[in-house]
Design a protein around this motif. Structure first.
Motif, mmCIF file in Angstrom:
data_model
loop_
_atom_site.group_PDB
_atom_site.id
_atom_site.type_symbol
_atom_site.label_atom_id
_atom_site.label_comp_id
_atom_site.label_asym_id
_atom_site.label_seq_id
_atom_site.Cartn_x
_atom_site.Cartn_y
_atom_site.Cartn_z
ATOM 1 N N ASN A 144 -27.544 -24.102 65.930
ATOM 2 C CA ASN A 144 -28.730 -23.570 65.256
ATOM 3 C C ASN A 144 -28.627 -23.667 63.735
ATOM 4 O O ASN A 144 -29.406 -23.033 63.026
ATOM 5 N N ALA A 177 -26.641 -22.357 61.795
ATOM 6 C CA ALA A 177 -26.223 -21.067 61.240
ATOM 7 C C ALA A 177 -27.328 -20.376 60.443
ATOM 8 O O ALA A 177 -27.119 -19.946 59.323
ATOM 9 N N GLY A 188 -19.416 -20.205 61.230
ATOM 10 C CA GLY A 188 -19.722 -18.884 61.764
ATOM 11 C C GLY A 188 -18.552 -18.199 62.433
ATOM 12 O O GLY A 188 -18.737 -17.227 63.162
ATOM 13 N N TRP A 239 -18.101 -13.333 58.289
ATOM 14 C CA TRP A 239 -17.933 -14.781 58.422
ATOM 15 C C TRP A 239 -16.811 -15.274 57.518
ATOM 16 O O TRP A 239 -16.665 -14.819 56.376
ATOM 17 N N ASP A 269 -28.416 -17.549 60.770
ATOM 18 C CA ASP A 269 -28.105 -16.143 60.531
ATOM 19 C C ASP A 269 -26.939 -15.978 59.546
ATOM 20 O O ASP A 269 -26.397 -14.896 59.398
ATOM 21 N N ASP A 270 -26.589 -17.045 58.837
ATOM 22 C CA ASP A 270 -25.466 -17.044 57.888
ATOM 23 C C ASP A 270 -25.683 -15.985 56.799
ATOM 24 O O ASP A 270 -26.682 -16.019 56.078
ATOM 25 N N ARG A 295 -24.011 -20.976 66.765
ATOM 26 C CA ARG A 295 -24.304 -21.016 65.334
ATOM 27 C C ARG A 295 -24.319 -22.445 64.802
ATOM 28 O O ARG A 295 -25.153 -22.800 63.972
#
Length: 191
Positions: free
Chosen positions: A32, A34, A124, A119, A36-37, A29
């Protein structure tokens, strides 16, 4: 924003005691950024994470109930102070189920019943449905709130861990409507 907002274990020697699967996930995370946060996707923030974000929180106390209001997306949390026990088999929720009692000048809050994978910081780090959280909340002086958090989650961490968050008290301040998805155009660039 507090340092804990970025990494909940920033002040712990060696950082948070991740299980191997979570250590790998957090590193992915971070690498990348994050994408997909859930916060960026306008989903509710768990109260642990909300303590580290720049949005105001407001506590409303009534006999038997403390309500925590988060100006971000109008999220609320109920903390029962009427002596009720925690549920034995709770339906998983975004904020869990909280019961509290006073110990001198400290409010001791126990919470269970979380959704899996919530989270707790920008890196993450998560808690799972197996987590129990204890908060010890006190005001050391008029302008500050001190929150000692202990997380016990054997699915995500190798041992329980404790951090102390220091919050500033903002008197004469009202919450502002801050609805994440209103006129939101950033998510299209995150794909």
């Amino acid at each position: 924003m507090s340092r804990e907002g970025f990494n909940m274990g920033v002040d712990l020697p060696g950082g948070l005691p991740y299980q191997p699967w979570l250590a790998a996930l957090v590193q992915e995370r971070i690498a990348n950024q994050a994408k997909d946060d859930p916060h960026i996707r306008c989903l509710p923030d768990l109260f642990l994470r909300a303590y580290g974000l720049p949005h105001y929180l407001k506590f409303v106390q009534t006999p038997g109930l403390l309500v925590m209001l988060n100006e971000f997306n109008g999220v609320y949390r109920q903390i029962f102070t009427d002596g009720r026990p925690l549920p034995k088999d709770p339906n998983p929720s975004w904020q869990g189920y909280s019961s509290a009692a006073w110990s001198g000048d400290t409010l001791v809050v126990d919470t269970v019943g979380f959704r899996d994978g919530l989270w707790i910081d920008w890196d993450g780090s998560v808690i799972t449905e197996a987590a129990t959280v204890r908060e010890r909340i006190r005001r050391p002086d008029f302008g500050h709130l001190e929150i000692e958090l202990t997380v016990d989650d054997t699915k995500a961490y190798t041992k329980p861990w404790t951090v102390t968050l220091r919050q500033q008290f903002a008197s004469d301040t009202e919450l502002v409507d801050e609805i994440c998805a209103e006129n939101e155009k950033s998510s299209q660039h995150l794909r």
